[in-house]
Design an enzyme around this catalytic site. Structure first.
Site, PDB file in Angstrom:
ATOM      1  CE1 TYR A  80      -5.987  -5.852   2.022  1.00  0.00           C
ATOM      2  CE2 TYR A  80      -4.831  -6.510   0.026  1.00  0.00           C
ATOM      3  CZ  TYR A  80      -5.054  -6.644   1.373  1.00  0.00           C
ATOM      4  OH  TYR A  80      -4.345  -7.582   2.099  1.00  0.00           O
ATOM      5  CB  SER A 119      -0.958  -6.978   0.781  1.00  0.00           C
ATOM      6  OG  SER A 119      -1.422  -7.543  -0.423  1.00  0.00           O
TER       7      SER A 119
END
Length: 332
Positions: free
Chosen positions: A162, A135
């Site tokens: 995350y 990501s």
């Protein structure tokens, strides 16, 4: 190099998810056999995930396994029993804000899940390539200058759990590539959008609220920017990466984005035009875990695969709006 004549299937984790669904269909369209894996949890509406899975009905070259990727024993059996040598690992617990409220979901899906997939791959005979989802959040809250974020920049200051789990997955893959010698590619995704997308993403939830006549909350007081990347372009990059594995025992990370960051207010204006309605906006401060801007330098991916995004935001949001009305009905 295209492997469309191979008989061994490609394993796609997260096949009921937004990106996994699109990748699986593209692989099938070029003649591959695909085994999809997904637990189909309720992070967002499971009915949407089931509807994605329904699009595979009647396709004999697609098989689906409903299981938890963190179940290492079942994952290893699935890979071994089907002679899997290529994996596109997209299953994960997504969402920056959700990670603040539900941290242990990320421990299992992102950390244990990634380890489980790697363990299955490293025991597979003749394994060729693991491509997995990282990501852009690993870059942290990096100021956006005149150039895109580069893969060799430090990624040591995550601002959400995350992001930390995604960076941890990269480090785990680096160690496994060296220890066990199988090629791996981590793709740092930059704000993927489009038809069949995730309801927790801003463009999707904004569309819902605008069509219902509800106000939208604009975080960061609208002063944020994102490198919005259309789903078809993302799939081009994923499959291009899959077809160009690194050398034996090597691990690499590659950015995959549009490389044209768009301000949040500009995105909203473009979405309003696509929908044909104006949004009522409530300005809010930035939320914990959010970053100010994302901007992908995709020169490495381009050099490797010829990757070049084709769908600009206005076209992509119009396609999304058309899909949304077709899926939920014009009165939604």
């Amino acid at each position: 190099m295209i492997y469309s004549t191979r008989q061994t299937p490609i394993l796609v984790t997260g096949a009921a998810g937004f990106i996994g669904h699109a990748v699986a269909h593209r692989l099938l369209a070029r003649g591959e056999r695909v085994i999809g894996v997904d637990i189909v949890n309720d992070y967002y509406d499971p009915a949407l995930k089931e509807a994605r899975l329904a699009t595979f009905a009647g396709i004999n070259s697609f098989a689906f396994e409903r299981l938890d990727i963190a179940d290492a024993e079942k994952m290893r059996a699935l890979v071994n029993d089907n002679n899997i040598v290529r994996v596109v690992h997209l299953a994960a617990q997504a969402g920056v804000r959700y990670s603040i409220e539900n941290p242990f979901a990320y421990e299992r899906s992102n950390l244990a899940g990634h380890l489980s997939v790697m363990e299955a791959c490293r025991h597979a005979e003749g394994f060729e390539h693991l491509v997995y989802a990282s990501s852009s959040s690993v870059y942290g809250d990096k100021p956006m200058g005149g150039e895109g974020f580069k893969e060799d920049e430090p990624a040591n200051d995550p601002v959400s759990l995350y992001a930390a789990t995604k960076r941890a997955c990269e480090l785990m893959s680096q160690s496994y590539a060296k220890l066990y010698g199988f090629p791996q590619t981590g793709l740092r995704f930059f704000t993927v959008y489009g038809p069949w997308g995730r309801p927790d993403m801003a463009y999707f939830s904004f569309t819902q609220k605008i069509l219902r006549g509800e106000a939208i909350e604009v975080y960061g007081n609208g002063q944020m920017a994102r490198d919005f990347t259309y789903i078809d372009d993302i799939v081009d990059g994923i499959i291009g990466s899959l077809d160009h594995p690194p050398a034996h025992g090597e691990h690499r990370v590659l950015n995959i984005g549009d490389s044209h960051p768009i301000g949040l207010m500009d995105m909203i204006e473009t979405l309003e035009k696509a929908i044909g309605r104006e949004a009522v906006k409530i300005m809010r401060p930035m939320q914990p875990g959010d970053v100010t801007a994302t901007y992908a330098d995709v020169s490495k991916l381009h050099a490797l695969t010829g990757y070049k995004p084709k769908v600009m935001l206005a076209e992509g949001l119009k396609k999304f709006a058309d899909w949304y009305r077709a899926y939920y009905g014009p009165a939604s």
